[in-house]
Design a protein around this motif. Structure first.
Motif, PDB file in Angstrom:
ATOM      1  N   ARG A 154      44.821  42.617  31.117  1.00 31.13           N
ATOM      2  CA  ARG A 154      44.498  44.018  31.350  1.00 31.13           C
ATOM      3  C   ARG A 154      43.572  44.163  32.557  1.00 31.13           C
ATOM      4  NH1 ARG A 154      42.030  44.938  26.937  1.00 31.13           N
ATOM      5  NH2 ARG A 154      43.914  45.358  25.731  1.00 31.13           N
ATOM      6  N   GLY A 155      42.614  43.234  32.665  1.00 30.82           N
ATOM      7  CA  GLY A 155      41.718  43.286  33.812  1.00 30.82           C
ATOM      8  C   GLY A 155      42.450  43.048  35.124  1.00 30.82           C
ATOM      9  N   LEU A 156      43.401  42.114  35.115  1.00 32.47           N
ATOM     10  CA  LEU A 156      44.188  41.877  36.328  1.00 32.47           C
ATOM     11  C   LEU A 156      45.019  43.103  36.678  1.00 32.47           C
ATOM     12  CD1 LEU A 156      45.420  38.213  35.817  1.00 32.47           C
ATOM     13  CD2 LEU A 156      43.845  39.030  37.562  1.00 32.47           C
ATOM     14  N   GLY A 157      45.616  43.724  35.652  1.00 31.84           N
ATOM     15  CA  GLY A 157      46.400  44.926  35.913  1.00 31.84           C
ATOM     16  C   GLY A 157      45.544  46.048  36.467  1.00 31.84           C
ATOM     17  N   GLN A 158      44.354  46.215  35.895  1.00 30.82           N
ATOM     18  CA  GLN A 158      43.459  47.252  36.399  1.00 30.82           C
ATOM     19  C   GLN A 158      43.012  46.956  37.826  1.00 30.82           C
ATOM     20  OE1 GLN A 158      40.345  47.361  33.488  1.00 30.82           O
ATOM     21  NE2 GLN A 158      41.509  48.606  32.044  1.00 30.82           N
ATOM     22  N   GLN A 159      42.792  45.682  38.109  1.00 34.07           N
ATOM     23  CA  GLN A 159      42.390  45.324  39.470  1.00 34.07           C
ATOM     24  C   GLN A 159      43.492  45.632  40.471  1.00 34.07           C
ATOM     25  OE1 GLN A 159      42.007  41.121  40.301  1.00 34.07           O
ATOM     26  NE2 GLN A 159      40.256  41.458  41.621  1.00 34.07           N
ATOM     27  N   GLU A 160      44.728  45.235  40.122  1.00 36.28           N
ATOM     28  CA  GLU A 160      45.830  45.514  41.025  1.00 36.28           C
ATOM     29  C   GLU A 160      46.056  47.019  41.170  1.00 36.28           C
ATOM     30  OE1 GLU A 160      49.135  43.414  39.482  1.00 36.28           O
ATOM     31  OE2 GLU A 160      48.342  41.418  39.967  1.00 36.28           O
ATOM     32  N   GLN A 161      45.918  47.759  40.052  1.00 33.19           N
ATOM     33  CA  GLN A 161      46.079  49.206  40.121  1.00 33.19           C
ATOM     34  C   GLN A 161      44.976  49.841  40.959  1.00 33.19           C
ATOM     35  OE1 GLN A 161      48.686  50.662  38.881  1.00 33.19           O
ATOM     36  NE2 GLN A 161      48.108  52.707  39.588  1.00 33.19           N
ATOM     37  N   PHE A 162      43.776  49.323  40.810  1.00 36.31           N
ATOM     38  CA  PHE A 162      42.666  49.846  41.605  1.00 36.31           C
ATOM     39  C   PHE A 162      42.914  49.638  43.097  1.00 36.31           C
ATOM     40  CE2 PHE A 162      38.727  48.745  43.854  1.00 36.31           C
ATOM     41  CZ  PHE A 162      38.085  49.964  43.805  1.00 36.31           C
TER      42      PHE A 162
END
Length: 436
Positions: A214-222
């Motif tokens: 989830r953190g990786l996804g949020q980072q990429e989305q950010f």
């Protein structure tokens, strides 16, 4: 057309996490399998030893009991009690070995038949073992017809010498069959447990890695949303500088970039749990007017508002309003098409005059990772995902609706503050902020 990135195009970090998950599952299953193999091996050996001890005890006890039932009288062996003794009747194989000193033993009282006994050579060995041990002897020997039995030979004393021995045989087949059944059940049970352990390990490792994914996804989305938000003001600033525009306009764009970066960083910190949103009372109508005035092409945008006070983060709300207006300008018809912004109690609406978005796609355009393309569903982008996130952070909603006469209306609904807007309309401590 709405499209998402292909599932096969995984980032290296996500691919490594998935490989780690598979490795953890394999290690969990392997460790469980090794432990179960050790336990099963111990259980099999204990069961085999226990069954062998049980057979030995049964055969030895029966042989000793029957050896005490017969006796010698003046060199004559009396076997009459064997016909009535319950131990003799319950024996699977029974025989009496009798021999004079220095001679081979002869057979007496054979039950059920001679073929059930070992060969003569084996009987001679059993007799010699009884003479040497002078006690009950336990041996394994096949019968003449090929049966596998466990034998117990108990001595019968004739004065001070051993004149005979009672031989009792117990079949190994039944015990070995039960032992094999146990082994099969242990193998099946261990296999099932290893499969369950692999499934549980896969599930637990997935749950353990879910925050990381989830953190990786949020980072990429950010990163995607940051690029989306910064691309337009950076391009405008470049044009202003290249055309020798005024320093005031350049400073205004720099201030806007600063606010964008601040808002994006605040969002990243809040999603990571490192920061909480601090909502303050602010004038929503003034914030919307200021945000629209800062747009580079605000001449085609009209704002009609009434005093409204809400609890919110000014930077994030300004970012949401900016995204709605820029989305309407970009996809709401030809360049310069009019855009109407309305501020009412708890509501900000942005209307364009474009082709709109199909009803089935109106919820999907707010999803993360959805990008705009050609077709009926154009007019979407990462900006609308930010709008929904800001709305949910402020306990509000964001959705699209058809506009009367054509076009699309984007609505941002926010709960109003308990303080009345008119009572503080003349009090300003910053852009759109209500004084205490």
């Amino acid at each position: 057309m709405i499209r998402r990135g292909k599932a096969s195009s995984l980032s290296p970090a996500v691919a490594r996490l998935r490989r780690t998950r598979r490795l953890m599952t394999l290690l969990f299953a392997s460790t469980t399998a090794a432990c179960l193999v050790v336990l099963a091996t111990v259980a099999v050996r204990i069961d085999a030893g226990s069954r062998r001890s049980g057979l030995d005890h049964e055969a030895g006890s029966r042989a000793v009991g029957l050896s005490r039932a017969v006796w010698f009288d003046a060199g004559t062996l009396h076997l009459d009690p064997l016909s009535e003794d319950e131990l003799a009747q319950g024996a699977q194989v029974l025989a009496v070995l009798q021999a004079a000193p220095g001679e081979s033993p002869s057979l007496r009282n054979v039950v059920p038949a001679r073929s059930a006994l070992p060969g003569q050579d084996r009987l001679d060995q059993v007799w010699q073992s009884v003479l040497e041990e002078q006690d009950t002897v336990l041996v394994s020997a096949p019968s003449a017809d090929g049966g596998r039995l466990r034998w117990a030979a108990a001595p019968v004393w004739d004065g001070d010498r051993i004149g005979a021995a009672v031989l009792v045989g117990t079949e190994l087949a039944r015990s070995e069959h039960d032992h094999e059944v146990l082994v099969r059940w242990l193998a099946l049970g261990c296999t099932a447990l290893v499969c369950c352990a692999a499934a549980v390990g896969h599930l637990l490792s997935g749950r353990a890695m879910r925050p990381a994914l989830r953190g990786l996804g949020q980072q990429e989305q950010f990163l995607a949303e940051a690029a989306h938000e910064l691309r337009t003001p950076l391009a405008t600033l470049r044009l202003v500088v290249e055309r020798g525009g005024s320093s005031d306009e350049a400073l205004r764009l720099v201030d806007r970039l600063s606010r964008l970066v601040t808002g994006l960083l605040a969002r990243a910190r809040m999603e990571a749990g490192a920061q909480r949103a601090e909502l303050v009372p602010l004038r929503l109508d003034q914030l919307v007017e200021t945000t629209v005035d800062e747009l580079p092409d605000h001449e085609s945008v009209t704002v009609s508002s009434e005093p409204v006070v809400v609890l919110g983060d000014p930077d994030l709300l300004a970012q949401a309003v900016r995204n709605l207006v820029e989305n309407a300008q970009r996809h709401g018809g030809p360049a310069g098409s009019p855009v109407e912004v309305t501020v009412a109690p708890g509501l900000v609406t942005v209307r364009d005059h474009g082709a709109g978005v199909p009803l089935a796609d109106r919820d999907r355009v707010f999803a993360r990772g959805v990008t705009g393309g050609s077709g009926a569903a154009s007019g979407t982008g990462a900006g609308l995902a930010i709008v929904r996130w800001v709305a949910e952070l402020h306990h509000g909603t964001a959705h699209l609706a058809d506009a009367p006469g054509g076009g699309l209306i984007a609505e941002l609904r926010l709960p109003t503050h308990t303080a009345h807007a008119s009572s503080s309309s003349s009090s300003h401590e910053g852009p759109g902020t209500v004084g205490a």
